[in-house]
Scaffold this motif. Sequence first.
Motif, PDB file in Angstrom:
ATOM      1  N   TRP A  82       0.826  -1.207   0.000  1.00 32.11           N
ATOM      2  CA  TRP A  82       0.000   0.000   0.000  1.00 32.11           C
ATOM      3  C   TRP A  82       0.856   1.251   0.000  1.00 32.11           C
ATOM      4  O   TRP A  82       0.401   2.313  -0.401  1.00 32.11           O
ATOM      5  CB  TRP A  82      -0.960  -0.010   1.191  1.00 32.11           C
ATOM      6  N   MET A  83       2.095   1.143   0.447  1.00 27.60           N
ATOM      7  CA  MET A  83       3.003   2.284   0.397  1.00 27.60           C
ATOM      8  C   MET A  83       3.569   2.493  -1.000  1.00 27.60           C
ATOM      9  O   MET A  83       3.830   3.607  -1.409  1.00 27.60           O
ATOM     10  CB  MET A  83       4.120   2.113   1.406  1.00 27.60           C
ATOM     11  N   GLU A  84       3.784   1.389  -1.702  1.00 31.65           N
ATOM     12  CA  GLU A  84       4.296   1.481  -3.068  1.00 31.65           C
ATOM     13  C   GLU A  84       3.246   2.029  -4.015  1.00 31.65           C
ATOM     14  O   GLU A  84       3.532   2.849  -4.876  1.00 31.65           O
ATOM     15  CB  GLU A  84       4.734   0.104  -3.564  1.00 31.65           C
ATOM     16  N   LYS A  85       2.031   1.526  -3.861  1.00 30.75           N
ATOM     17  CA  LYS A  85       0.943   1.925  -4.750  1.00 30.75           C
ATOM     18  C   LYS A  85      -0.251   2.305  -3.892  1.00 30.75           C
ATOM     19  O   LYS A  85      -0.824   1.471  -3.202  1.00 30.75           O
ATOM     20  CB  LYS A  85       0.572   0.777  -5.689  1.00 30.75           C
ATOM     21  N   SER A  86      -0.596   3.579  -3.940  1.00 31.90           N
ATOM     22  CA  SER A  86      -1.706   4.071  -3.130  1.00 31.90           C
ATOM     23  C   SER A  86      -2.968   3.263  -3.402  1.00 31.90           C
ATOM     24  O   SER A  86      -3.246   2.872  -4.526  1.00 31.90           O
ATOM     25  CB  SER A  86      -1.940   5.549  -3.446  1.00 31.90           C
ATOM     26  N   VAL A  87      -3.726   3.015  -2.356  1.00 30.73           N
ATOM     27  CA  VAL A  87      -4.943   2.215  -2.457  1.00 30.73           C
ATOM     28  C   VAL A  87      -6.147   3.129  -2.270  1.00 30.73           C
ATOM     29  O   VAL A  87      -6.124   4.032  -1.442  1.00 30.73           O
ATOM     30  CB  VAL A  87      -4.910   1.055  -1.429  1.00 30.73           C
ATOM     31  N   GLY A  88      -7.178   2.904  -3.058  1.00 28.81           N
ATOM     32  CA  GLY A  88      -8.385   3.713  -2.980  1.00 28.81           C
ATOM     33  C   GLY A  88      -9.504   2.983  -2.255  1.00 28.81           C
ATOM     34  O   GLY A  88      -9.295   1.949  -1.617  1.00 28.81           O
ATOM     35  N   MET A  89     -10.707   3.526  -2.376  1.00 22.80           N
ATOM     36  CA  MET A  89     -11.876   2.974  -1.684  1.00 22.80           C
ATOM     37  C   MET A  89     -12.118   1.511  -2.061  1.00 22.80           C
ATOM     38  O   MET A  89     -12.353   0.680  -1.203  1.00 22.80           O
ATOM     39  CB  MET A  89     -13.108   3.811  -2.019  1.00 22.80           C
ATOM     40  N   MET A  90     -12.058   1.197  -3.363  1.00 19.68           N
ATOM     41  CA  MET A  90     -12.297  -0.183  -3.798  1.00 19.68           C
ATOM     42  C   MET A  90     -11.221  -1.114  -3.254  1.00 19.68           C
ATOM     43  O   MET A  90     -11.522  -2.206  -2.789  1.00 19.68           O
ATOM     44  CB  MET A  90     -12.330  -0.256  -5.327  1.00 19.68           C
ATOM     45  N   GLY A  91      -9.973  -0.678  -3.310  1.00 16.74           N
ATOM     46  CA  GLY A  91      -8.877  -1.498  -2.823  1.00 16.74           C
ATOM     47  C   GLY A  91      -8.970  -1.751  -1.324  1.00 16.74           C
ATOM     48  O   GLY A  91      -8.700  -2.853  -0.849  1.00 16.74           O
ATOM     49  N   LEU A  92      -9.357  -0.712  -0.570  1.00 11.42           N
ATOM     50  CA  LEU A  92      -9.505  -0.894   0.874  1.00 11.42           C
ATOM     51  C   LEU A  92     -10.668  -1.818   1.191  1.00 11.42           C
ATOM     52  O   LEU A  92     -10.584  -2.642   2.100  1.00 11.42           O
ATOM     53  CB  LEU A  92      -9.697   0.454   1.564  1.00 11.42           C
ATOM     54  N   GLY A  93     -11.750  -1.678   0.433  1.00  8.56           N
ATOM     55  CA  GLY A  93     -12.892  -2.581   0.627  1.00  8.56           C
ATOM     56  C   GLY A  93     -12.503  -4.022   0.376  1.00  8.56           C
ATOM     57  O   GLY A  93     -12.854  -4.921   1.137  1.00  8.56           O
ATOM     58  N   ALA A  94     -11.745  -4.240  -0.703  1.00 13.29           N
ATOM     59  CA  ALA A  94     -11.282  -5.593  -1.021  1.00 13.29           C
ATOM     60  C   ALA A  94     -10.314  -6.097   0.057  1.00 13.29           C
ATOM     61  O   ALA A  94     -10.379  -7.258   0.466  1.00 13.29           O
ATOM     62  CB  ALA A  94     -10.614  -5.617  -2.385  1.00 13.29           C
ATOM     63  N   ALA A  95      -9.433  -5.220   0.545  1.00  9.39           N
ATOM     64  CA  ALA A  95      -8.482  -5.615   1.585  1.00  9.39           C
ATOM     65  C   ALA A  95      -9.219  -6.016   2.858  1.00  9.39           C
ATOM     66  O   ALA A  95      -8.865  -7.006   3.506  1.00  9.39           O
ATOM     67  CB  ALA A  95      -7.507  -4.475   1.867  1.00  9.39           C
ATOM     68  N   TYR A  96     -10.264  -5.283   3.204  1.00  2.74           N
ATOM     69  CA  TYR A  96     -11.046  -5.609   4.392  1.00  2.74           C
ATOM     70  C   TYR A  96     -11.809  -6.923   4.191  1.00  2.74           C
ATOM     71  O   TYR A  96     -11.782  -7.797   5.056  1.00  2.74           O
ATOM     72  CB  TYR A  96     -12.013  -4.466   4.729  1.00  2.74           C
ATOM     73  N   THR A  97     -12.463  -7.049   3.037  1.00  2.00           N
ATOM     74  CA  THR A  97     -13.280  -8.231   2.766  1.00  2.00           C
ATOM     75  C   THR A  97     -12.448  -9.507   2.739  1.00  2.00           C
ATOM     76  O   THR A  97     -12.890 -10.556   3.214  1.00  2.00           O
ATOM     77  CB  THR A  97     -14.027  -8.063   1.418  1.00  2.00           C
ATOM     78  N   THR A  98     -11.238  -9.425   2.202  1.00  2.89           N
ATOM     79  CA  THR A  98     -10.383 -10.607   2.112  1.00  2.89           C
ATOM     80  C   THR A  98      -9.558 -10.843   3.372  1.00  2.89           C
ATOM     81  O   THR A  98      -8.824 -11.827   3.458  1.00  2.89           O
ATOM     82  CB  THR A  98      -9.426 -10.494   0.910  1.00  2.89           C
ATOM     83  N   GLY A  99      -9.657  -9.935   4.341  1.00  2.10           N
ATOM     84  CA  GLY A  99      -8.934 -10.113   5.595  1.00  2.10           C
ATOM     85  C   GLY A  99      -7.515  -9.579   5.580  1.00  2.10           C
ATOM     86  O   GLY A  99      -6.780  -9.754   6.551  1.00  2.10           O
TER      87      GLY A  99
END
Length: 137
Positions: A82-99
Amino acid sequence: MAKLFSAEWMNQLKDAWNGEPDIKGKLAEIKFNSTITWGFKDEENPRGIIVVENGECVRAGEWSGESPDWDLRADIKDWLKWMEKSVGMMGLGAAYTTGKLKFKTGDYKSMIKDPRMAGPFVKTFGLLSKIGADERG
């Protein structure tokens, strides 16, 4: 570059937070107060902490036993990604959903449904790519 979640790194996050009107200013509008800790999923305790009063980050450093309102955890590889490539709303949602992103304390679902908090939360993750970090501290 500072080690991830070290006192130096957390203070860089504090400065970046306070320099971002879409975080500090938007959270000041809703009088957001919170103690937020950061760390790794494989550890019992968090590593770093920021304390926010009326949207402004007033203190940052290494965690020393404070009770968090929010405790964000992920594996080192995900934090660094996440530091290399900024994450947006969709990416954070996916990160949360996948644990990949865990909230040991705090309610992600209610926060993300409130646009007054969701926008600044996503922008906080954008700060990670501006700060960067060395490996785990």
